[in-house]
Design an enzyme around this catalytic site. Structure first.
Site, PDB file in Angstrom:
ATOM      1  N   CYS A   2       0.957  -0.916   0.057  1.00 38.45           N
ATOM      2  CA  CYS A   2      -0.183  -0.051   0.074  1.00 38.45           C
ATOM      3  C   CYS A   2       0.826   1.129  -0.061  1.00 38.45           C
ATOM      4  O   CYS A   2       2.086   1.120   0.354  1.00 38.45           O
ATOM      5  CB  CYS A   2      -0.659   0.054   1.310  1.00 38.45           C
ATOM      6  SG  CYS A   2      -2.068  -1.271   1.204  1.00 38.45           S
ATOM      7  N   ARG A  27       1.882   1.140  -6.009  1.00 36.27           N
ATOM      8  CA  ARG A  27       1.895   0.215  -4.764  1.00 36.27           C
ATOM      9  C   ARG A  27       0.670  -0.383  -4.416  1.00 36.27           C
ATOM     10  O   ARG A  27       0.414  -1.108  -3.531  1.00 36.27           O
ATOM     11  CB  ARG A  27       2.323   1.267  -3.277  1.00 36.27           C
ATOM     12  CG  ARG A  27       3.790   1.614  -3.427  1.00 36.27           C
ATOM     13  CD  ARG A  27       4.395   2.313  -2.422  1.00 36.27           C
ATOM     14  NE  ARG A  27       4.388   1.494  -1.314  1.00 36.27           N
ATOM     15  CZ  ARG A  27       5.305   0.506  -1.086  1.00 36.27           C
ATOM     16  NH1 ARG A  27       6.561   0.716  -1.819  1.00 36.27           N
ATOM     17  NH2 ARG A  27       5.367  -0.168   0.152  1.00 36.27           N
ATOM     18  N   TRP A  74      -3.959  -1.631  -1.374  1.00 41.32           N
ATOM     19  CA  TRP A  74      -3.809  -2.775  -2.063  1.00 41.32           C
ATOM     20  C   TRP A  74      -4.307  -3.842  -1.235  1.00 41.32           C
ATOM     21  O   TRP A  74      -3.558  -4.319  -0.392  1.00 41.32           O
ATOM     22  CB  TRP A  74      -2.341  -3.181  -2.626  1.00 41.32           C
ATOM     23  CG  TRP A  74      -2.370  -4.476  -3.454  1.00 41.32           C
ATOM     24  CD1 TRP A  74      -1.626  -5.475  -3.154  1.00 41.32           C
ATOM     25  CD2 TRP A  74      -2.600  -4.521  -4.852  1.00 41.32           C
ATOM     26  NE1 TRP A  74      -1.641  -6.482  -3.956  1.00 41.32           N
ATOM     27  CE2 TRP A  74      -2.223  -5.892  -5.034  1.00 41.32           C
ATOM     28  CE3 TRP A  74      -3.248  -3.702  -5.754  1.00 41.32           C
ATOM     29  CZ2 TRP A  74      -2.660  -6.507  -6.410  1.00 41.32           C
ATOM     30  CZ3 TRP A  74      -3.521  -4.302  -6.914  1.00 41.32           C
ATOM     31  CH2 TRP A  74      -3.041  -5.563  -7.202  1.00 41.32           C
ATOM     32  N   ASN A 100       0.666   0.323   6.012  1.00 42.80           N
ATOM     33  CA  ASN A 100       0.967  -0.738   5.158  1.00 42.80           C
ATOM     34  C   ASN A 100       1.893  -1.945   5.518  1.00 42.80           C
ATOM     35  O   ASN A 100       2.725  -1.659   6.525  1.00 42.80           O
ATOM     36  CB  ASN A 100       2.137   0.122   4.235  1.00 42.80           C
ATOM     37  CG  ASN A 100       2.955  -0.884   3.050  1.00 42.80           C
ATOM     38  OD1 ASN A 100       4.089  -0.367   2.666  1.00 42.80           O
ATOM     39  ND2 ASN A 100       2.489  -1.834   2.592  1.00 42.80           N
ATOM     40  N   GLY A 101       1.192  -3.015   5.337  1.00 48.07           N
ATOM     41  CA  GLY A 101       1.750  -4.395   5.790  1.00 48.07           C
ATOM     42  C   GLY A 101       0.624  -5.305   6.081  1.00 48.07           C
ATOM     43  O   GLY A 101      -0.516  -5.165   5.963  1.00 48.07           O
ATOM     44  N   GLU A 482       8.693 -21.702 -18.351  1.00 49.84           N
ATOM     45  CA  GLU A 482       8.633 -20.165 -17.758  1.00 49.84           C
ATOM     46  C   GLU A 482       9.730 -19.550 -18.203  1.00 49.84           C
ATOM     47  O   GLU A 482       9.588 -18.423 -18.733  1.00 49.84           O
ATOM     48  CB  GLU A 482       8.474 -20.152 -16.235  1.00 49.84           C
ATOM     49  CG  GLU A 482       8.491 -18.826 -15.582  1.00 49.84           C
ATOM     50  CD  GLU A 482       7.279 -17.896 -16.236  1.00 49.84           C
ATOM     51  OE1 GLU A 482       6.388 -18.281 -16.919  1.00 49.84           O
ATOM     52  OE2 GLU A 482       7.410 -16.957 -15.880  1.00 49.84           O
ATOM     53  N   LYS A 486       9.587 -16.369 -20.628  1.00 51.00           N
ATOM     54  CA  LYS A 486      10.027 -14.669 -20.274  1.00 51.00           C
ATOM     55  C   LYS A 486      10.880 -14.344 -21.213  1.00 51.00           C
ATOM     56  O   LYS A 486      10.781 -13.115 -21.525  1.00 51.00           O
ATOM     57  CB  LYS A 486      11.217 -14.920 -18.877  1.00 51.00           C
ATOM     58  CG  LYS A 486      10.580 -14.305 -17.552  1.00 51.00           C
ATOM     59  CD  LYS A 486       9.409 -14.067 -17.069  1.00 51.00           C
ATOM     60  CE  LYS A 486       8.043 -14.137 -17.774  1.00 51.00           C
ATOM     61  NZ  LYS A 486       6.951 -14.286 -16.947  1.00 51.00           N
ATOM     62  N   GLU A 489       8.860 -13.202 -24.641  1.00 51.07           N
ATOM     63  CA  GLU A 489       7.796 -11.884 -24.434  1.00 51.07           C
ATOM     64  C   GLU A 489       8.571 -10.737 -24.396  1.00 51.07           C
ATOM     65  O   GLU A 489       8.047  -9.768 -24.655  1.00 51.07           O
ATOM     66  CB  GLU A 489       6.981 -12.290 -23.229  1.00 51.07           C
ATOM     67  CG  GLU A 489       7.385 -12.103 -21.877  1.00 51.07           C
ATOM     68  CD  GLU A 489       6.334 -12.309 -20.878  1.00 51.07           C
ATOM     69  OE1 GLU A 489       6.391 -12.959 -19.805  1.00 51.07           O
ATOM     70  OE2 GLU A 489       4.972 -11.659 -21.114  1.00 51.07           O
ATOM     71  N   HIS A 505      13.336 -36.477 -30.542  1.00 52.35           N
ATOM     72  CA  HIS A 505      12.176 -37.017 -31.051  1.00 52.35           C
ATOM     73  C   HIS A 505      11.717 -35.899 -32.196  1.00 52.35           C
ATOM     74  O   HIS A 505      10.727 -35.778 -32.464  1.00 52.35           O
ATOM     75  CB  HIS A 505      10.941 -37.096 -30.310  1.00 52.35           C
ATOM     76  CG  HIS A 505      11.215 -38.428 -29.483  1.00 52.35           C
ATOM     77  ND1 HIS A 505      11.336 -39.585 -29.972  1.00 52.35           N
ATOM     78  CD2 HIS A 505      11.758 -38.469 -27.821  1.00 52.35           C
ATOM     79  CE1 HIS A 505      11.627 -40.348 -28.756  1.00 52.35           C
ATOM     80  NE2 HIS A 505      11.798 -39.794 -27.790  1.00 52.35           N
ATOM     81  N   LYS A 604      -1.116  -6.342 -19.514  1.00 55.46           N
ATOM     82  CA  LYS A 604      -1.029  -6.679 -18.296  1.00 55.46           C
ATOM     83  C   LYS A 604      -2.147  -7.789 -17.879  1.00 55.46           C
ATOM     84  O   LYS A 604      -2.045  -8.662 -17.261  1.00 55.46           O
ATOM     85  CB  LYS A 604      -0.759  -5.854 -17.308  1.00 55.46           C
ATOM     86  CG  LYS A 604      -0.572  -6.059 -15.814  1.00 55.46           C
ATOM     87  CD  LYS A 604       0.705  -6.847 -15.912  1.00 55.46           C
ATOM     88  CE  LYS A 604       1.099  -7.842 -14.434  1.00 55.46           C
ATOM     89  NZ  LYS A 604       2.250  -8.716 -14.638  1.00 55.46           N
TER      90      LYS A 604
HETATM   91  C1  F6R Z   1       3.596 -13.604 -18.824  1.00 52.23           C
HETATM   92  C2  F6R Z   1       2.472 -13.287 -18.228  1.00 52.23           C
HETATM   93  C3  F6R Z   1       1.230 -13.919 -18.600  1.00 52.23           C
HETATM   94  C4  F6R Z   1       0.026 -14.106 -17.580  1.00 52.23           C
HETATM   95  C5  F6R Z   1      -1.122 -14.542 -18.324  1.00 52.23           C
HETATM   96  C6  F6R Z   1      -2.207 -14.704 -17.201  1.00 52.23           C
HETATM   97  O1  F6R Z   1       4.876 -12.926 -18.000  1.00 52.23           O
HETATM   98  O2  F6R Z   1       2.328 -12.359 -17.107  1.00 52.23           O
HETATM   99  O3  F6R Z   1       1.607 -14.934 -19.421  1.00 52.23           O
HETATM  100  O4  F6R Z   1       0.470 -15.076 -16.606  1.00 52.23           O
HETATM  101  O5  F6R Z   1      -1.606 -13.461 -19.092  1.00 52.23           O
HETATM  102  O6  F6R Z   1      -2.408 -13.611 -16.564  1.00 52.23           O
HETATM  103  P1  F6R Z   1      -3.171 -13.537 -15.035  1.00 52.23           P
HETATM  104  O7  F6R Z   1      -2.232 -14.305 -14.085  1.00 52.23           O
HETATM  105  O8  F6R Z   1      -3.304 -12.196 -14.564  1.00 52.23           O
HETATM  106  O9  F6R Z   1      -4.377 -14.347 -15.223  1.00 52.23           O
END
Ligand code: F6R
Length: 609
Positions: A2, A27, A74, A100-101, A482, A486, A489, A505, A604
């Protein structure tokens, strides 16, 4: 996380508070509030929603006064709502607090305070602090705050205001940040420097256990015992934008570095203090509940899906329940065999991903019990699920998920231990051992983050290659998935992850001289087989970066470079082995000049199908 702010001086407090809070929205942003002393009494205005909702409210009936505190929230304890927004007040309205906490012992304190006649108006942990100070106050504000601090446990940054002593603000911190901005005839308090940088560059950074009495002309800092502490003035020399990222170049790297804290907070209150096991206050399952689960279906997208794959290994091994993992966009269209004996676990950082939400609704329609693992309190997925476990990662701003992933892995590990212990498939001694190793993880992540130079060098060396392969077996394969996501993307390098045994294969045809292969070799039970796979790619002249466990001297003989991770239980290695992969992706993207926090074509929160 927060954001908190405070002001005392000759100017109107509200405009500074709102402006400062706007710089702290990174935050938290699910609700906001301010409290201002108007010369006679304290007025509070707060509202669920983004800061602009509160700003409009304050605009229509300004809060006048030169002393005030503010908070952008948050949610952790209690969904986002007007009532749960900060500041919180005691029964009399004379004491106001922002926090905050997490106050870990709030339930115990709340029960005691209710028994003494205190009336609570929110579901938050913070409100106990307001009632506690009312209870402790005997005409001395400072003494009352000290008594409060003797009783609360957990992590906090707190700012208090007292109507009877309106010449000061009192603030303190433990495990959450707090800075004091030093002005001329005015002083400021904030969770972070961006909130105060437009007014002063001179600051005191408070340390854990310190408490400050802030008046308009002075700042007295002392420790918990009341012994004065001499603080050095920290002069801020970053620009305002960099300050918002805490001095880091990007939110992604800031969030990578926040992982020790995020992981620790996600375990808070869930890992028994004596490491004897795991509790989930939000679940409280009985032996009968767990016996009724014949199958688990995990559904998620992207990084959250990768956390689900790790979860499958953990839950099948420790709780011996069959687990299926699906990407949410496929789940609904394959007529999944789900019924009332299935537990569907939905993983989503944002809690808003449309495909994941739709999968959750489908699972409910088929009669399944549902459990969400999400980072956003009150999100659609949290509201729709029968039960919710929150990751306490704080807001994740960078599009590429990092701290949300590691905290999702923590929840998967905790859940597997919880289920295994309840079901009797996990021996008490093994549960204890896992808990001890979990407790070590924040320090081990910290250790990994202290030595990033070699990773930076590899990223610079290989950052301009067009194809990269990630290989691993068992849990290492899950992490390879993963790592490759990373990298692609944010750096736009073509990256693929393979179960190392699958290479021959088909994919081995792509391994030619100079192709970088990231080989994870942290799983002892498949280690020799993994070495054979490394030899296969080396024989085709690939450049191999091995990820191995500290103490493994063998791996170096087979690879070109080695990155070591601290040794931990095999089920927990993903939480450590992913860190170098996040860093590799980050530095490769920086090397290539990519827009790290906002990669092309991505968002996001994905609220379209
Ligand atoms: C990759 C990434 C995305 C999310 C995906 C699901 O770095 O952030 O692959 O993991 O779009 O998003 P959430 O977790 O918000 O459902």
């Amino acid at each position: 996380m927060c954001g908190i702010v405070g002001y005392i001086g000759p100017d109107q407090a509200a405009p500074f508070l709102l402006e400062g809070m706007s710089k702290l929205e990174y935050r938290g942003y699910d609700s906001a509030g301010i409290a201002v002393f108007d010369g006679t009494e304290i007025h509070v205005d707060k509202s669920v929603g983004r800061l602009n909702v509160l700003a409009k409210k304050v605009d229509s009936h300004p809060l006048k006064g030169q002393l005030g505190i503010g908070h952008t929230r948050w949610a952790t304890h209690g969904r986002p709502s007007d009532a749960n927004s900060h500041p919180h007040t005691d029964c009399t309205g004379k004491f106001v607090v922002v926090h905050n906490g997490i106050i870990e012992n709030y339930l115990h304190l709340k029960e005691k305070l209710i028994a003494k006649g205190h009336k609570f108006t929110s579901e938050t942990d913070t409100e106990v602090v307001a009632h506690l100070i009312e209870e402790c106050y005997q005409g001395d504000f400072e003494a009352a705050v000290k008594k409060v601090l003797e009783q609360i446990e957990g992590s906090y940054a707190l700012v208090f205001m007292c109507q009877d002593e309106p010449d000061k603000l009192i603030c303190t911190k433990q495990d959450n940040p707090l800075v004091i901005g030093l002005g001329e005839g005015e002083n400021f308090i904030a969770s972070d420097i961006p909130a105060i940088i437009s007014r002063t560059r001179k600051t005191y950074i408070l340390n854990d256990g310190e408490m400050a009495i802030v008046t308009k002309d002075s700042v007295w800092v002392m420790n918990r015992q009341g012994v004065p502490v001499t603080k050095k003035v920290f002069e801020v020399n970053w620009d305002a934008e960099a300050a918002e990222r805490g001095g880091y170049e990007h939110f992604m790297i800031k969030e990578i570095y926040e992982q020790p804290k995020a992981v620790r907070e996600t375990m808070t209150g869930r890992l028994a203090k004596d490491d004897s096991g795991v509790t989930f206050d939000e679940l409280k399952w009985t032996k009968e509940d767990i016996a009724g689960i014949k199958k688990i279906a995990v559904v998620a997208c992207g990084t959250a899906y990768h956390a689900g794959i790790v979860g499958k290994y953990l839950m099948e091994n420790l709780a011996r329940i069959p687990v299926e993992v699906d990407v949410a966009s496929e789940f609904r269209y394959r007529s999944p065999i789900i019924d009332d004996q299935t537990l569907t676990i939905i993983i989503s950082q944002s809690g808003e991903t449309l495909d994941t939400l739709a999968a959750l609704k489908e699972a409910k329609k088929l009669g399944s019990r549902t459990l969400a693992i999400t980072n956003v309190v009150g999100s659609s997925i949290a509201r729709e699920s029968d039960q919710v476990i929150y990751t306490w990662a704080g807001p994740e701003i960078a599009v590429a998920s990092t701290k949300a992933y590691t905290t999702q892995l923590i929840v998967m590990a905790l859940l597997a231990i919880y289920m295994g212990s309840l079901k009797g498939t996990l021996e008490q001694e093994k549960a204890r051992e896992l808990c001890r190793e979990l407790r070590n993880l924040p320090n081990q992540i910290h250790e990994l983050l202290e030595d990033v130079e070699p990773i930076k060098t590899f990223a610079q060396q290989y950052g301009f290659k067009e194809d990269v392969f990630f290989i691993g077996r068992s849990l290492d394969y899950a992490v390879a998935l993963e790592g490759s996501l990373k990298l692609k993307e944010i750096s736009y390098i073509h990256a693929e992850a393979y179960a190392a045994g699958e290479l021959k294969h088909g994919t081995l045809a792509l391994i030619i001289e100079g192709v970088p292969v990231i080989a994870l070799a942290t799983q002892k039970d498949v280690y020799e087989k993994m070495l054979s796979n490394i030899k296969e790619v080396k024989a085709r002249d690939a450049v191999v970066i091995g990820i191995g466990l500290k103490g493994d001297e063998q791996i170096e003989k087979y690879v070109d470079h080695t990155i070591y991770i601290p040794a931990t239980d095999k089920f927990l290695t993903p939480i450590l082995s992913v860190i170098p992969l996040q860093l590799l992706a980050y530095y490769a993207a920086v090397t290539r000049g990519c827009d790290v926090d906002k990669p092309r074509n991505l968002a996001k929160s994905v609220t379209v199908e």
